[in-house]
Scaffold this motif. Structure first.
Motif, PDB file in Angstrom:
ATOM      1  N   ALA A 141       0.835  -1.304   0.099  1.00 11.85           N
ATOM      2  CA  ALA A 141      -0.004  -0.011   0.109  1.00 11.85           C
ATOM      3  C   ALA A 141       0.770   1.771  -0.533  1.00 11.85           C
ATOM      4  O   ALA A 141       0.436   1.915  -0.040  1.00 11.85           O
ATOM      5  CB  ALA A 141      -0.830  -0.259   1.551  1.00 11.85           C
ATOM      6  N   GLY A 142       1.962   1.346   0.634  1.00 13.56           N
ATOM      7  CA  GLY A 142       3.099   1.754   0.383  1.00 13.56           C
ATOM      8  C   GLY A 142       3.451   2.542   1.689  1.00 13.56           C
ATOM      9  O   GLY A 142       4.003   3.760   1.489  1.00 13.56           O
ATOM     10  N   GLN A 143       2.306   2.642   3.018  1.00 10.06           N
ATOM     11  CA  GLN A 143       3.185   3.111   4.270  1.00 10.06           C
ATOM     12  C   GLN A 143       4.265   2.786   4.522  1.00 10.06           C
ATOM     13  O   GLN A 143       5.379   3.560   5.086  1.00 10.06           O
ATOM     14  CB  GLN A 143       2.156   2.136   5.113  1.00 10.06           C
ATOM     15  CG  GLN A 143       0.460   2.980   4.894  1.00 10.06           C
ATOM     16  CD  GLN A 143      -0.134   1.671   5.859  1.00 10.06           C
ATOM     17  OE1 GLN A 143       0.344   1.005   6.259  1.00 10.06           O
ATOM     18  NE2 GLN A 143      -1.782   3.288   6.102  1.00 10.06           N
ATOM     19  N   TRP A 144       5.149   1.362   4.053  1.00  9.46           N
ATOM     20  CA  TRP A 144       5.995   0.904   4.493  1.00  9.46           C
ATOM     21  C   TRP A 144       7.316   1.801   3.980  1.00  9.46           C
ATOM     22  O   TRP A 144       8.151   2.389   4.624  1.00  9.46           O
ATOM     23  CB  TRP A 144       6.362  -0.589   4.123  1.00  9.46           C
ATOM     24  CG  TRP A 144       7.638  -0.872   4.480  1.00  9.46           C
ATOM     25  CD1 TRP A 144       8.121  -1.776   3.957  1.00  9.46           C
ATOM     26  CD2 TRP A 144       8.294  -0.645   5.506  1.00  9.46           C
ATOM     27  NE1 TRP A 144       9.931  -1.654   3.762  1.00  9.46           N
ATOM     28  CE2 TRP A 144       9.971  -1.690   5.073  1.00  9.46           C
ATOM     29  CE3 TRP A 144       8.342  -0.140   7.159  1.00  9.46           C
ATOM     30  CZ2 TRP A 144      10.673  -1.681   6.168  1.00  9.46           C
ATOM     31  CZ3 TRP A 144       9.564  -0.121   7.760  1.00  9.46           C
ATOM     32  CH2 TRP A 144      10.855  -0.635   8.047  1.00  9.46           C
ATOM     33  N   GLY A 145       7.292   1.814   2.469  1.00 12.06           N
ATOM     34  CA  GLY A 145       8.283   2.178   1.940  1.00 12.06           C
ATOM     35  C   GLY A 145       8.301   3.292   2.211  1.00 12.06           C
ATOM     36  O   GLY A 145       9.024   4.731   1.914  1.00 12.06           O
ATOM     37  N   PHE A 173       0.044   8.915  -5.883  1.00 11.56           N
ATOM     38  CA  PHE A 173       1.345  10.645  -4.586  1.00 11.56           C
ATOM     39  C   PHE A 173       1.936   9.414  -3.911  1.00 11.56           C
ATOM     40  O   PHE A 173       2.977  10.260  -3.645  1.00 11.56           O
ATOM     41  CB  PHE A 173       0.707  11.039  -4.231  1.00 11.56           C
ATOM     42  CG  PHE A 173      -0.591  12.044  -5.276  1.00 11.56           C
ATOM     43  CD1 PHE A 173       0.000  12.533  -6.540  1.00 11.56           C
ATOM     44  CD2 PHE A 173      -1.950  12.938  -4.702  1.00 11.56           C
ATOM     45  CE1 PHE A 173      -0.970  12.937  -7.547  1.00 11.56           C
ATOM     46  CE2 PHE A 173      -2.704  13.643  -5.408  1.00 11.56           C
ATOM     47  CZ  PHE A 173      -2.418  13.791  -6.378  1.00 11.56           C
ATOM     48  N   ARG A 174       1.816   8.300  -3.571  1.00 10.85           N
ATOM     49  CA  ARG A 174       2.952   7.344  -2.598  1.00 10.85           C
ATOM     50  C   ARG A 174       4.354   8.057  -3.884  1.00 10.85           C
ATOM     51  O   ARG A 174       5.512   7.693  -2.502  1.00 10.85           O
ATOM     52  CB  ARG A 174       2.512   5.973  -2.841  1.00 10.85           C
ATOM     53  CG  ARG A 174       1.103   5.676  -1.624  1.00 10.85           C
ATOM     54  CD  ARG A 174       1.755   5.698  -0.079  1.00 10.85           C
ATOM     55  NE  ARG A 174       0.568   5.977   0.863  1.00 10.85           N
ATOM     56  CZ  ARG A 174       1.081   6.335   2.340  1.00 10.85           C
ATOM     57  NH1 ARG A 174       2.434   6.860   2.640  1.00 10.85           N
ATOM     58  NH2 ARG A 174       0.821   5.804   2.942  1.00 10.85           N
TER      59      ARG A 174
ATOM     60  N   ALA B 428       5.545  17.254  -7.012  1.00 12.73           N
ATOM     61  CA  ALA B 428       6.020  16.146  -7.902  1.00 12.73           C
ATOM     62  C   ALA B 428       6.991  16.401  -8.587  1.00 12.73           C
ATOM     63  O   ALA B 428       8.038  17.350  -8.784  1.00 12.73           O
ATOM     64  CB  ALA B 428       5.823  15.283  -8.532  1.00 12.73           C
ATOM     65  N   ALA B 429       6.436  18.193  -8.578  1.00 13.30           N
ATOM     66  CA  ALA B 429       6.987  19.496 -10.016  1.00 13.30           C
ATOM     67  C   ALA B 429       8.365  19.714  -9.441  1.00 13.30           C
ATOM     68  O   ALA B 429       9.227  20.016  -9.323  1.00 13.30           O
ATOM     69  CB  ALA B 429       5.824  20.626  -9.616  1.00 13.30           C
TER      70      ALA B 429
END
Lengths: 460, 460
Positions: A141-145, A173-174, B428-429
């Protein structure tokens, strides 16, 4: 009114735990040892060194040391975002018209938005201490990253993240937040590894899985100079680091003269649940108290409730050690329609053992019911929960509703692991009535379970 | 080490202010009164009733009552997410190698992700108390809309949000979170109002402005039964509600035996800055202390640093009362390339007056410098700031660097108004080097300033 328990209970900086608690030191029987796939025999400490940092490998294998000192450098970061609040859900209790007292430990009060930072900081610290140039990891999900990119930025380490492709696409957006902290992020399966290329050759549209992303990250770590691999859940070391959640919860509840009758956590790889329950499970194992523990998982990835307790690889590419755990088989791939995280095929060996030995219960929910609970909670408690966390909310609400039936004023504690700011695609699907409640049939689960590895003399 | 100030200072629930502080009661000279555009004379209390809730209109017009009791129902919600932490930025101090002590009040610890909830809860409460069916509002970056949708959901009110079109497009998930809380969200200019249709007829590609969204929201409120209009900044009532930020900050600093030499806040409409400085400005106005106050605005929308102190409409459609304030002219439209919020053409009349009378300074920054500060802060303090808040960070860093030059150990307090989870397009920009540092030329600013309203006998 003077003695009323506040809505949010904050410990002081002094009350942040100075040691992690190692639950294994109090277990009557240990989880089965890791198996080295190269030898088919229990892995030795040295077998782990090519992949894991040495200090972390030692923590991984140690089932005797009850408390590990938290290094000062780690505590210095914990002090920026911890202690996390223990919250009394007065509004939720009132809306449910329940005599139950509902508490939740909120771990979303940091940029990573989840509890994952607790272990990320520790792992990045040990990697830096070992003199590494960087680390590799996977994220679902991206939380760990996100948490690890924060931690690596802090300790000046490079980071390569392999992100499950379906999440990479659903949560654009992650990757931007990870890049803001300086990480390199790749959709997995990728063309950067043997493991990724093999999977893509068989299935070019493969939407990825945690198991596959792990294979890629491990492969990159062992083939790159100065890199090792770190993992955000499942492992014993991660459950150890996450014990800060439970230790703080217990201290805060004691200050309120409270003790949970039921402790509830969502379970993907098991890190949050293992950390939350740790000191309460210690009480249960040592006969001091007898709370119930409930692991909550998604019906679409039901490792505890429908998996088998067998040795399996931790990854899809079959390059990691084998762990005995509840598993759906390392080739199981959860439906791409499943929005709520918790997509791992296996489960922490510690939690698997406790569940197998009857110390813990498990329940699975379809995601519409989970998002119903999430939205109800958000409206009452002003926190938008991560879908993962909402699994625990669902179970807590259902237990509180049972109390309404029975009239029992039970004390419920659940883990609110994080916020849902990056999960708006899933919330939008729920708002528009487009949530998919897919549950795999027994037939669909069968192939991956039948493909579990055979280990001569250990698992036929 | 025992007496070292902790990284995060949490007050107890008992220490949440029970009253809002009305800065106007201590001002030597009051801001000029609102002008009713229909009569060209100062607006009477009753003139505001068609648009604003009556209790809020009374707060708006009251420059004598020093303290307003916070209603119990509002305190009940404050208790869920307040007190917010006062944080000592030890890591930032160390990285800057400055003798300055840097504190920030972090208001992003709630689902709305910003300080806006402090006033949203109050305004929704009074709207419910008045028996309204619902309210209308505008939102720019989306923080106010999110906060208000939470508050309205809590008090069972309908909500229509007019969201500046460029933000609606840049931040798609903002509308999803508002919808999750039950709000209806429209990109502004819309076809739903006269004001919107008029603007679209002239310029079909109009990307919107706060002033235009205000026109639409006000028009909808006065033409719909059971609806009134609420605003998230600029107004006196909002600065009043936001005084909780400053009051808590002051209490927490006193506990640490600290007092700020410099107080810094970002300034769009002025609500956060006005709330943060309120009790410290009281000290300055009453001669108890003499801190510096710095308003930080974007170079692309520089109302204080390049605007004029004149009467102007609060909206583009010219249907609101006129306020005397620093303004770029209600027809000024900030560049669509500006990512950092704070896009309002005017400024709180209270802050405008204080600035005009020399009690406050102002500074404007280009956005690349703002995002540099944001990323530096995020890496050191584990909070990803909203771009708006990052303006204050930039100024705080620059003041701390001046202290490195001079060797002065000044105490700096700044407002960290919120988190940047919904601003990843802008990050990001920045990450990709695509940030646009557009600054309007004097020639470009001229037309909107020349078009300021003429009020016979008051402003020619």
């Amino acid at each position: 009114m003077k003695t009323k328990i506040p809505h949010r209970i904050y410990l002081t900086e002094d009350q942040i735990p100075k040691q992690w608690y190692n639950l294994r030191a109090d277990m009557k029987e240990q989880a089965a040892p890791l198996i080295n796939p190269a030898t088919g025999r229990p892995a030795a400490l040295e077998d782990l060194y090519p992949v894991f940092c040495e200090d972390l490998a030692k923590q991984e294998m140690d089932d005797e040391t009850r408390y590990f000192d938290i290094p000062e450098e780690v505590l210095d970061i914990y002090k920026i975002y911890r202690p996390s609040p223990l919250c009394r859900a007065y509004n939720l209790e009132k809306a449910l018209d329940t005599p139950a007292k509902i508490y939740y430990k909120f771990e979303g009060n940091n940029t990573s938005g989840s509890h994952k930072l607790n272990s990320a900081v520790a792992q990045a610290y040990y990697a830096g201490k070992e003199g590494l140039k960087g680390v590799t990891t996977e994220t679902g999900a991206g939380q760990w990253g996100t948490a690890l990119s924060e931690a690596c930025s802090y300790f000046g380490l490079d980071l390569e993240v392999y992100m499950v492709k379906v999440s990479f696409q659903q949560k654009p957006f992650r990757k931007d937040i990870m890049k803001t902290f300086g990480a390199k992020v790749f959709a997995s399966p990728s063309e950067r590894t043997e493991a990724g290329r093999r999977i893509l050759a068989e299935d070019p549209d493969n939407s990825g899985s945690l198991g596959c992303a792990i294979s890629e990250a491990v492969e990159r770590a062992v083939t790159s100079d100065g890199y090792k691999y770190v993992l955000g859940s499942v492992l014993n070391q991660v459950v150890l680091h996450q014990s800060v959640i439970g230790l703080e919860s217990k201290t805060a509840m004691e200050l309120c003269d409270e003790y949970p009758d039921i402790v509830i956590g969502c379970a993907g790889g098991g890190s949050n649940l293992g950390g939350l329950i740790a000191p309460f499970m210690q009480d249960k194992l040592t006969g001091k108290s007898d709370p119930r523990f409930i692991a909550v998982e998604p019906a679409s990835c039901p490792s505890l409730t429908r998996g088998v307790y067998r040795y399996d690889f931790c990854d899809t590419g079959k390059i990691t050690p084998m762990a005995k755990m509840y598993t759906l088989g390392c080739t199981f791939k959860p439906s791409a329609n499943h929005a709520g995280g918790l997509r791992y095929h296996g489960m922490s060996p510690i939690l698997s053992k406790l569940y197998h030995d009857g110390y813990m219960e498990a329940v699975a929910y379809e995601q519409t019911k989970v998002f119903e609970a999430a939205v109800q909670f958000a409206k009452l408690e002003t926190i938008l929960p991560a879908p993962e966390s909402a699994h625990a909310i669902r179970a807590a609400i259902d237990e509180a509703l049972k109390c309404r039936q029975t009239g029992e004023a039970k004390t419920i504690l659940f883990g609110l692991t994080g916020t849902g700011y990056f999960d708006m695609t899933a919330y939008a699907a729920y708002n528009e009535g487009n949530m998919n409640d897919y549950i795999p049939s027994d037939e669909e689960l069968k192939p991956a379970i039948e493909a579990l590895p055979k280990i001569p003399g250990i698992q036929e």
